[in-house]
Design a protein around this motif. Structure first.
Motif, short mmCIF file in Angstrom:
data_model
loop_
_atom_site.label_atom_id
_atom_site.label_comp_id
_atom_site.label_asym_id
_atom_site.label_seq_id
_atom_site.Cartn_x
_atom_site.Cartn_y
_atom_site.Cartn_z
N ASP A 131 0.83 -1.21 0.00
CA ASP A 131 0.00 0.00 0.00
C ASP A 131 0.86 1.26 0.00
OD1 ASP A 131 -2.17 -1.68 0.13
OD2 ASP A 131 -2.36 -1.53 2.32
N ARG A 132 1.96 1.23 0.74
CA ARG A 132 2.85 2.39 0.81
C ARG A 132 3.61 2.60 -0.50
NH1 ARG A 132 4.75 4.17 6.35
NH2 ARG A 132 2.91 3.79 7.58
N LEU A 133 3.74 1.53 -1.29
CA LEU A 133 4.45 1.61 -2.57
C LEU A 133 3.47 1.72 -3.74
CD1 LEU A 133 7.22 -1.06 -2.01
CD2 LEU A 133 7.60 1.34 -2.48
N ALA A 134 2.30 2.27 -3.51
CA ALA A 134 1.26 2.32 -4.54
C ALA A 134 1.74 3.02 -5.81
CB ALA A 134 0.02 3.00 -4.00
N ASP A 135 2.47 4.12 -5.68
CA ASP A 135 2.98 4.82 -6.85
C ASP A 135 4.43 4.44 -7.18
OD1 ASP A 135 4.13 6.04 -4.68
OD2 ASP A 135 3.93 8.08 -5.44
N GLY A 136 4.94 3.41 -6.52
CA GLY A 136 6.29 2.93 -6.80
C GLY A 136 7.38 3.57 -5.95
N ARG A 137 7.01 4.50 -5.08
CA ARG A 137 7.99 5.15 -4.21
C ARG A 137 7.44 5.25 -2.81
NH1 ARG A 137 12.34 8.33 -5.44
NH2 ARG A 137 11.77 9.84 -3.85
N LEU A 138 8.33 5.10 -1.85
CA LEU A 138 7.96 5.33 -0.45
C LEU A 138 8.02 6.83 -0.16
CD1 LEU A 138 9.96 2.48 1.26
CD2 LEU A 138 7.49 2.72 1.26
N VAL A 139 7.07 7.33 0.58
CA VAL A 139 7.08 8.74 0.96
C VAL A 139 8.14 8.91 2.04
CG1 VAL A 139 5.72 10.63 1.91
CG2 VAL A 139 4.65 8.96 0.38
N ARG A 140 9.16 9.69 1.73
CA ARG A 140 10.31 9.82 2.62
C ARG A 140 9.93 10.47 3.96
NH1 ARG A 140 11.69 6.97 -1.20
NH2 ARG A 140 13.66 7.14 -2.28
N GLU A 141 9.03 11.43 3.92
CA GLU A 141 8.65 12.12 5.15
C GLU A 141 7.95 11.17 6.12
OE1 GLU A 141 6.12 16.03 6.58
OE2 GLU A 141 6.67 15.80 4.47
N ALA A 142 7.02 10.37 5.61
CA ALA A 142 6.32 9.41 6.47
C ALA A 142 7.29 8.33 6.96
CB ALA A 142 5.16 8.77 5.72
N LEU A 143 8.18 7.92 6.10
CA LEU A 143 9.16 6.91 6.48
C LEU A 143 10.10 7.44 7.56
CD1 LEU A 143 10.04 4.04 5.77
CD2 LEU A 143 11.48 4.98 4.00
N ALA A 144 10.51 8.70 7.43
CA ALA A 144 11.38 9.32 8.44
C ALA A 144 10.66 9.39 9.79
CB ALA A 144 11.80 10.72 8.00
N ARG A 145 9.37 9.69 9.76
CA ARG A 145 8.58 9.73 10.99
C ARG A 145 8.49 8.34 11.62
NH1 ARG A 145 4.78 13.00 8.82
NH2 ARG A 145 3.67 11.18 8.08
N ASP A 146 8.23 7.33 10.81
CA ASP A 146 8.11 5.96 11.33
C ASP A 146 9.42 5.44 11.91
OD1 ASP A 146 5.47 5.96 10.56
OD2 ASP A 146 5.79 4.72 8.76
N LEU A 147 10.54 5.80 11.25
CA LEU A 147 11.85 5.32 11.69
C LEU A 147 12.49 6.21 12.74
CD1 LEU A 147 13.38 4.28 8.27
CD2 LEU A 147 12.49 2.77 10.03
N ASP A 148 11.93 7.38 12.95
CA ASP A 148 12.46 8.36 13.89
C ASP A 148 13.89 8.76 13.50
OD1 ASP A 148 12.38 10.09 16.05
OD2 ASP A 148 13.24 8.60 17.42
N VAL A 149 14.03 9.12 12.21
CA VAL A 149 15.31 9.61 11.69
C VAL A 149 15.04 10.88 10.90
CG1 VAL A 149 16.36 7.32 11.55
CG2 VAL A 149 15.19 8.24 9.57
N ALA A 150 16.08 11.61 10.60
CA ALA A 150 15.96 12.80 9.76
C ALA A 150 15.77 12.39 8.30
CB ALA A 150 17.21 13.66 9.90
N ARG A 151 15.04 13.22 7.54
CA ARG A 151 14.83 12.91 6.13
C ARG A 151 16.15 12.90 5.35
NH1 ARG A 151 10.61 16.92 3.85
NH2 ARG A 151 11.66 18.21 5.38
N SER A 152 17.13 13.64 5.83
CA SER A 152 18.41 13.70 5.13
C SER A 152 19.09 12.34 5.07
CB SER A 152 19.33 14.71 5.81
OG SER A 152 19.61 14.30 7.14
N VAL A 153 18.72 11.43 5.96
CA VAL A 153 19.29 10.07 5.94
C VAL A 153 19.03 9.42 4.58
CG1 VAL A 153 18.99 7.75 6.91
CG2 VAL A 153 19.20 9.72 8.42
N PHE A 154 17.85 9.66 4.01
CA PHE A 154 17.48 9.02 2.75
C PHE A 154 18.21 9.60 1.56
CE2 PHE A 154 13.61 8.87 5.47
CZ PHE A 154 13.76 7.54 5.84
#
Length: 165
Positions: A37-60
């Motif tokens: 479901d998160r890969l519906a358009d073929g990409r993970l949303v970095r902002e939501a992923l950063a929130r879930d992982l508790d890391v800065a978006r710059s990590v990606f």
């Protein structure tokens, strides 16, 4: 893990930790069935992923290991592996995806990357191919000279009975 009493873990250790967090999150998302479901358009949303992982978006964008893993997960091959889990655990699927060798030019073009990024990847491949062609041409010249040398020997030997050297 290398730590300094005053500074904490090194940047390299933090990078490894971020990669292992991402792997664990991806495996859990596959097991829970939410990754598709998160890969519906073929990409993970970095902002939501950063929130879930508790890391800065710059990590990606800065961590090479995390970037490579995300490129592989978001590649057409990675998406196909995720879509057909065949009863395997999320950890096994993520390990399979991490072990993939992916053509970076095709991956960049498929992901809709900028023309400059695709051009840089294509020019790097072109440079490697030109180097390979130059090496093959040099080998071809050497083998032709050996053939000419041996051909000359085949004509001299029957006439004189001696080799020219």
């Amino acid at each position: 893990m290398t730590t300094d009493r005053r500074r904490g873990p090194s940047k390299q250790d933090q990078g490894c930790e971020n990669e292992s967090r991402l792997r664990a999150w991806l495996a859990a998302a596959i097991d829970a069935g939410i990754l598709a479901d998160r890969l519906a358009d073929g990409r993970l949303v970095r902002e939501a992923l950063a929130r879930d992982l508790d890391v800065a978006r710059s990590v990606f964008y800065q961590n090479r290991r995390v970037k490579a893993l995300l490129r592989k997960v978001e590649s057409p091959v990675g998406l196909a592996v995720i879509a057909a889990p065949e009863g395997r655990s999320g950890v096994d699927i993520i390990q399979t995806i991490a072990d993939l060798e992916i053509d970076e030019t095709a991956n960049l073009a498929a992901s809709g990357a900028s023309v400059g990024a695709v051009d840089r990847a294509a020019s790097a491949e072109l440079k490697a191919l030109r180097t390979k062609v130059a090496a093959l041409e040099e080998e071809n010249r050497y083998l032709r000279s050996q053939l000419a040398k041996n051909g000359l020997i085949d004509t001299i030997l029957p006439d004189t009975g001696r080799l020219p050297w």
